[in-house]
Design an enzyme around this catalytic site. Structure first.
Site, mmCIF file in Angstrom:
data_model
loop_
_atom_site.group_PDB
_atom_site.id
_atom_site.type_symbol
_atom_site.label_atom_id
_atom_site.label_comp_id
_atom_site.label_asym_id
_atom_site.label_seq_id
_atom_site.Cartn_x
_atom_site.Cartn_y
_atom_site.Cartn_z
ATOM 1 N N HIS A 1 8.172 -20.614 -11.746
ATOM 2 C CA HIS A 1 9.273 -20.385 -12.689
ATOM 3 C C HIS A 1 10.634 -20.514 -12.003
ATOM 4 O O HIS A 1 10.779 -20.121 -10.859
ATOM 5 C CB HIS A 1 9.169 -18.980 -13.292
ATOM 6 C CG HIS A 1 8.118 -18.859 -14.351
ATOM 7 N ND1 HIS A 1 8.109 -17.864 -15.272
ATOM 8 C CD2 HIS A 1 7.031 -19.642 -14.629
ATOM 9 C CE1 HIS A 1 7.071 -18.015 -16.082
ATOM 10 N NE2 HIS A 1 6.399 -19.080 -15.708
ATOM 11 N N TYR B 1 13.417 -10.289 -20.215
ATOM 12 C CA TYR B 1 13.726 -8.861 -20.088
ATOM 13 C C TYR B 1 14.664 -8.505 -21.236
ATOM 14 O O TYR B 1 15.723 -9.114 -21.372
ATOM 15 C CB TYR B 1 14.447 -8.576 -18.776
ATOM 16 C CG TYR B 1 13.597 -8.729 -17.532
ATOM 17 C CD1 TYR B 1 13.427 -9.970 -16.923
ATOM 18 C CD2 TYR B 1 12.979 -7.620 -16.947
ATOM 19 C CE1 TYR B 1 12.661 -10.110 -15.773
ATOM 20 C CE2 TYR B 1 12.220 -7.750 -15.785
ATOM 21 C CZ TYR B 1 12.064 -8.993 -15.211
ATOM 22 O OH TYR B 1 11.304 -9.122 -14.079
ATOM 23 N N LYS C 1 9.022 -5.798 -7.447
ATOM 24 C CA LYS C 1 9.173 -5.896 -5.993
ATOM 25 C C LYS C 1 8.068 -5.225 -5.185
ATOM 26 O O LYS C 1 7.970 -5.418 -3.969
ATOM 27 C CB LYS C 1 10.526 -5.285 -5.575
ATOM 28 C CG LYS C 1 11.713 -6.121 -5.992
ATOM 29 C CD LYS C 1 11.635 -7.513 -5.391
ATOM 30 C CE LYS C 1 12.726 -8.424 -5.895
ATOM 31 N NZ LYS C 1 12.360 -9.848 -5.818
HETATM 32 C C1 DHB Z 1 5.765 -8.514 -14.354
HETATM 33 C C2 DHB Z 1 5.988 -7.216 -13.942
HETATM 34 C C3 DHB Z 1 7.253 -6.804 -13.662
HETATM 35 O O1 DHB Z 1 7.475 -5.547 -13.249
HETATM 36 C C4 DHB Z 1 8.328 -7.659 -13.794
HETATM 37 O O2 DHB Z 1 9.573 -7.214 -13.505
HETATM 38 C C5 DHB Z 1 8.107 -8.946 -14.196
HETATM 39 C C6 DHB Z 1 6.815 -9.370 -14.486
HETATM 40 C C7 DHB Z 1 4.389 -8.961 -14.661
HETATM 41 O O3 DHB Z 1 3.464 -8.158 -14.570
HETATM 42 O O4 DHB Z 1 4.192 -10.140 -14.978
#
Ligand code: DHB
Length: 372
Positions: free
Chosen positions: A53, A182, A278
């Site tokens: 991505h 998000y 993270k």
């Molecule tokens: C995913 C989990 C996360 O905490 C995030 O910030 C982005 C993606 C995931 O599980 O795909």
């Protein structure tokens, strides 16, 4: 990594192989960490099946704003590939190497960490297993035996608990978009992610005392739709929910990350809230530093990298704590404090709509562990 250099190690895993291979966690791998997995020979399936991505989307005030991460971070991208898939690949590699790896091993004591020959004892099928080593890597999470081995007064613990949790689902539904979304909505946070062209992974911010019984399937989907929809893109693809769970959110740092010959790595030393994904990246960043330190000890008789392990890691750990805290605070509306909500919305608009703020966010998102 140690095995590739001919340095012996023994891995003691408390849980069963089946449990760790099935445990669903986040799924975002940073650019430099994906390269690390490839370098050690554990990246072949990730490169084949992972989704590369180059951006993310923020949704707020009923609109969508794309952050062109790769453009703002020198062409670097991130890979969507489930953490438990990385775990499977690492286990398969270890087993293929014929190197010691014990499952269902309950560590009962870690002794002698202030001497040059610490000992770890574990029970395995009712039998006692005793490992004598030069070093112990405590990679056993925030409730593990390494924690219990730290004497009171030898470390400081910094903590923040957030007033919300995440309800995560894995659903048999084709992702409706190509990139992660998000969303900050008055009702709360929502995140749209995926695992494959047919599996979506979604999260909802919920109250910390909410339980799964309060969230039947329809309520989950309705709330996701409401929080994620925009005027142009009103609907999500729904499908059967394959897995669900609620995770509380906290930030923790233990300082220092070393006590004698015991070196803490991953969640044993720090926890980040999940926003920004993270956790695993940081853990792999730690073991990369530890590996180099141990290699230098054996190959060059040089302890300097062991001595600098904790400060070297903590610089990166605090950067990740800052980033995860920033992402969390910016995207989760506060149900009580409207001044805070005003600040959050200003921060989000700045992140999404100014190049300078978006650049810092992008570099941290795709490659924080390189500290570049
Ligand atoms: C995913 C989990 C996360 O905490 C995030 O910030 C982005 C993606 C995931 O599980 O795909």
């Amino acid at each position: 990594m140690l095995h590739l250099e001919g340095i012996e190690s023994v891995i003691l895993e408390q849980r069963s192989r089946e449990y760790v291979e099935k445990r669903v966690r986040a799924g975002v791998i940073e650019f430099g960490i994906a390269n690390l997995l490839e370098e050690v020979g554990a990246g072949e399936r990730m490169r084949r099946q992972g989704l590369v991505h180059r951006g993310i989307e923020f949704r707020y005030d009923h609109g969508a704003h794309r952050i062109p991460l790769s453009e703002l971070a020198d062409g670097r991208s991130y890979t969507v590939y489930g953490q438990q898939e990385v775990v499977k690949d690492l286990i398969a590699l270890r087993v293929a190497q014929g190197a010691p790896l014990y499952f269902d091993a309950e560590v009962t004591s870690i002794e002698g960490v202030t001497t040059n020959s610490p000992t770890v004892e574990a029970t395995l099928d009712g039998e006692l297993l005793r490992v004598h080593a030069d070093f112990v890597a405590g990679c056993d999470g925030s409730f593990g035996a390494s924690h219990r081995a730290l004497p009171e007064g030898a470390f400081r613990r910094f903590e923040r608990v957030y007033p919300f949790s995440w309800l995560g689902i894995l659903a048999e539904a084709p992702p409706a978009t190509e990139e992660l979304i998000y969303a900050r909505h008055e009702n709360g946070f929502a995140l749209y992610s995926m695992r494959s062209p047919s599996i979506s992974r979604l999260y909802l911010g919920v109250r910390p005392d909410d339980s799964l019984e309060e969230w039947p399937d329809d309520r989950i989907w309705d709330e996701l739709s409401e929080r994620l929809s925009t005027d142009e893109r009103p609907e999500l693809n729904r499908g059967p929910i394959l897995e669900r769970g609620i995770t509380s959110m906290r930030s923790v740092v233990i300082e220092p990350m070393r006590f004698g010959r015991l070196f803490l790595a991953g969640d044993a030393a720090h926890i980040v809230p999940p926003t920004g994904a993270k956790g695993m990246n940081l853990a792999l960043g730690d073991v990369r530093v530890l590996y180099e330190a141990v290699r230098n000890f054996y190959q060059k008789d040089d302890e300097s990298l062991l001595d600098s392990y904790s400060p070297t890691c903590l610089e990166r750990v605090w950067r990740a704590e800052e980033f995860s805290n920033y992402m969390t605070q910016m995207l989760h509306p506060n149900y009580e404090d409207d001044f805070e909500n005003g600040v959050q919305r200003a921060r989000l608009r700045q992140a999404a709509e100014t190049r300078e703020a978006a650049t810092v966010l992008s570099r941290n998102y795709v490659d924080l562990n390189s500290l570049s």
